[in-house]
Write an enzyme that holds these catalytic residues in place. Structure first.
Site, PDB file in Angstrom:
ATOM      1  N   SER A 179     -57.742 -24.024 -51.019  1.00 47.32           N
ATOM      2  CA  SER A 179     -58.521 -22.829 -50.830  1.00 47.32           C
ATOM      3  C   SER A 179     -59.925 -22.929 -50.486  1.00 47.32           C
ATOM      4  O   SER A 179     -60.389 -23.847 -50.798  1.00 47.32           O
ATOM      5  CB  SER A 179     -58.399 -22.167 -52.147  1.00 47.32           C
ATOM      6  OG  SER A 179     -57.037 -21.496 -52.530  1.00 47.32           O
ATOM      7  N   ASP A 224     -63.479 -12.373 -51.268  1.00 49.41           N
ATOM      8  CA  ASP A 224     -63.051 -13.651 -51.556  1.00 49.41           C
ATOM      9  C   ASP A 224     -63.960 -14.743 -50.746  1.00 49.41           C
ATOM     10  O   ASP A 224     -63.014 -15.834 -50.411  1.00 49.41           O
ATOM     11  CB  ASP A 224     -61.604 -13.747 -51.577  1.00 49.41           C
ATOM     12  CG  ASP A 224     -61.076 -15.065 -52.273  1.00 49.41           C
ATOM     13  OD1 ASP A 224     -61.988 -15.550 -53.231  1.00 49.41           O
ATOM     14  OD2 ASP A 224     -60.199 -15.695 -52.075  1.00 49.41           O
ATOM     15  N   HIS A 267     -63.245 -17.130 -55.235  1.00 48.15           N
ATOM     16  CA  HIS A 267     -62.440 -17.881 -56.338  1.00 48.15           C
ATOM     17  C   HIS A 267     -62.764 -19.121 -56.777  1.00 48.15           C
ATOM     18  O   HIS A 267     -62.457 -19.478 -57.934  1.00 48.15           O
ATOM     19  CB  HIS A 267     -61.107 -17.420 -56.299  1.00 48.15           C
ATOM     20  CG  HIS A 267     -60.203 -18.084 -55.378  1.00 48.15           C
ATOM     21  ND1 HIS A 267     -59.961 -17.672 -54.186  1.00 48.15           N
ATOM     22  CD2 HIS A 267     -59.820 -19.070 -55.619  1.00 48.15           C
ATOM     23  CE1 HIS A 267     -59.425 -18.541 -53.473  1.00 48.15           C
ATOM     24  NE2 HIS A 267     -58.957 -19.557 -54.438  1.00 48.15           N
TER      25      HIS A 267
END
Length: 362
Positions: free
Chosen positions: A214, A138, A108
């Protein structure tokens, strides 16, 4: 005593003043104490003051932080009124896992990126290219054209234990790392990816994830990467998730080979569990663990094959399944639409089921 003898005694006293007994608290004693207190402590003295927890965290950060990078992404965001293309900027973190510039991050973070720029831990900034990304897990791999980089050591997420110390590291701003520490709160969690697919065997930790973290590494006390930080539950306190590094190793290898992952699908949510030793010996199983089926999707291949909640998958098409990671690997190798055998343990009974995996949408 003659004057000559008195002179000899006086000479001896003046020559060795430290040997003369002085009362406690005199000027010499106070001056000596003050002199000792003014001696600066060495770095070794400071290190000895750190407790074991601090030494573990600082040691892990010191080993991994040179590999942590900042990733800046430019994505298309429509057009202006005059027709000019408009860009949206975003980003996250990642970490170098090979010295020749391969970087692991979240899908993402880089999905649909028109341009990617990476800032290394030493401040160098350079363009990067996407090798492949897998929205279903992901995870993504990008590359920078820079040899001789410091690569992070990869661990084994299957060896993690609840309560184990972990450190989450990110590089959200491009000039220094951010660090949070905590423990593994739970293992075998499931997390819905932004593509809609359920990611199994996710690590839950209370090591807080800051904005921009992230894609950064989750490391153990030895500085080995055991997960890829991926998500946090905003309304909750201290609930953060990471993709296990064993899953990431498999995904990265397939992205490097094919640029994408072609996987089959059977329609179960599962987690890795140990199998009782008596059952292992009785059925002569190749592994002492398996994939416990938590739920079976309606109208899925598993549902049609008769798989039930609570079954433990121990083999698929003759390949031993020690857990969710193994199940994903085997499904990626099995051709969709071909009938194959699924071995499960139901209570203490071993069953052979016929199943026809389908090709996953993502």
């Amino acid at each position: 005593m003659s004057l000559e003898e008195v002179g000899n005694v006086f000479s001896a006293l003046t020559a060795h003043p430290a040997s003369v007994n002085q009362p406690e608290g005199n000027d010499w004693g106070e001056e000596s104490a003050r002199g000792e207190s003014q001696v600066p402590r060495s770095s070794a003295d400071d290190d000895s003051l750190l407790d074991a927890y601090s030494r573990a965290v600082t040691g892990a950060v010191g080993r991994v932080s040179p590999s942590v990078v900042n990733i800046e992404v430019h994505q298309a965001a429509g057009r202006t009124r005059s027709g000019e293309p408009r860009e949206r900027r975003g980003g996250g973190s990642g970490f170098v896992f090979t010295p020749d510039g391969l970087i692991l991050t979240n899908s993402h973070v880089v999905h649909d990126a028109r341009r990617i720029e990476v800032t290394l831990a030493d401040g160098r900034r350079m363009p990067a290219t996407a090798i492949g990304d897998d929205p279903a897990s992901d995870l993504a791999v990008v590359r920078v054209d820079e040899p001789g980089l410091t690569a992070a050591a990869l661990g084994d997420s299957q060896q993690l234990r609840v309560g184990q110390l972990v450190v989450a590291i990110g590089n959200p701003y491009g000039f220094q790392s951010t660090v949070t520490a905590g423990v593994v709160s739970a293992l075998g969690r499931s997390l819905r990816s932004y593509s809609g697919r359920l990611i199994d065997d996710v690590i839950q930790t209370d090591a807080a994830l800051n904005p921009g973290n992230s894609g950064g590494p989750l490391v153990d006390s030895a500085g080995r990467v055991v997960g890829v930080n991926t998500a946090t539950i905003l309304p909750a306190q201290g609930i953060c998730f990471a993709i296990g590094i064993n899953t990431a190793k498999f995904v990265a290898s397939r992205l490097l080979r094919d640029g994408r992952i072609r996987r089959s699908y059977i329609g179960v949510s599962a987690q890795t569990v140990p199998v009782h030793r008596r059952v292992v010996r009785f059925y002569d199983l190749a592994k002492e663990s398996g994939a416990l089926v938590l739920s079976v999707e309606e109208n899925s291949p598993a549902k049609r094959a008769g798989v039930r909640d609570g079954d433990v998958i121990v083999a698929l098409e003759g390949h031993a399944v020690a857990g969710v990671d193994d199940l994903h690997r085997v499904l990626a190798d099995i051709r969709a639409g071909a009938s194959c055998s699924l071995t499960v343990l139901r209570h203490t009974e071993k069953l052979e089921l016929k199943i026809v995996p389908e090709e996953a949408n993502s």
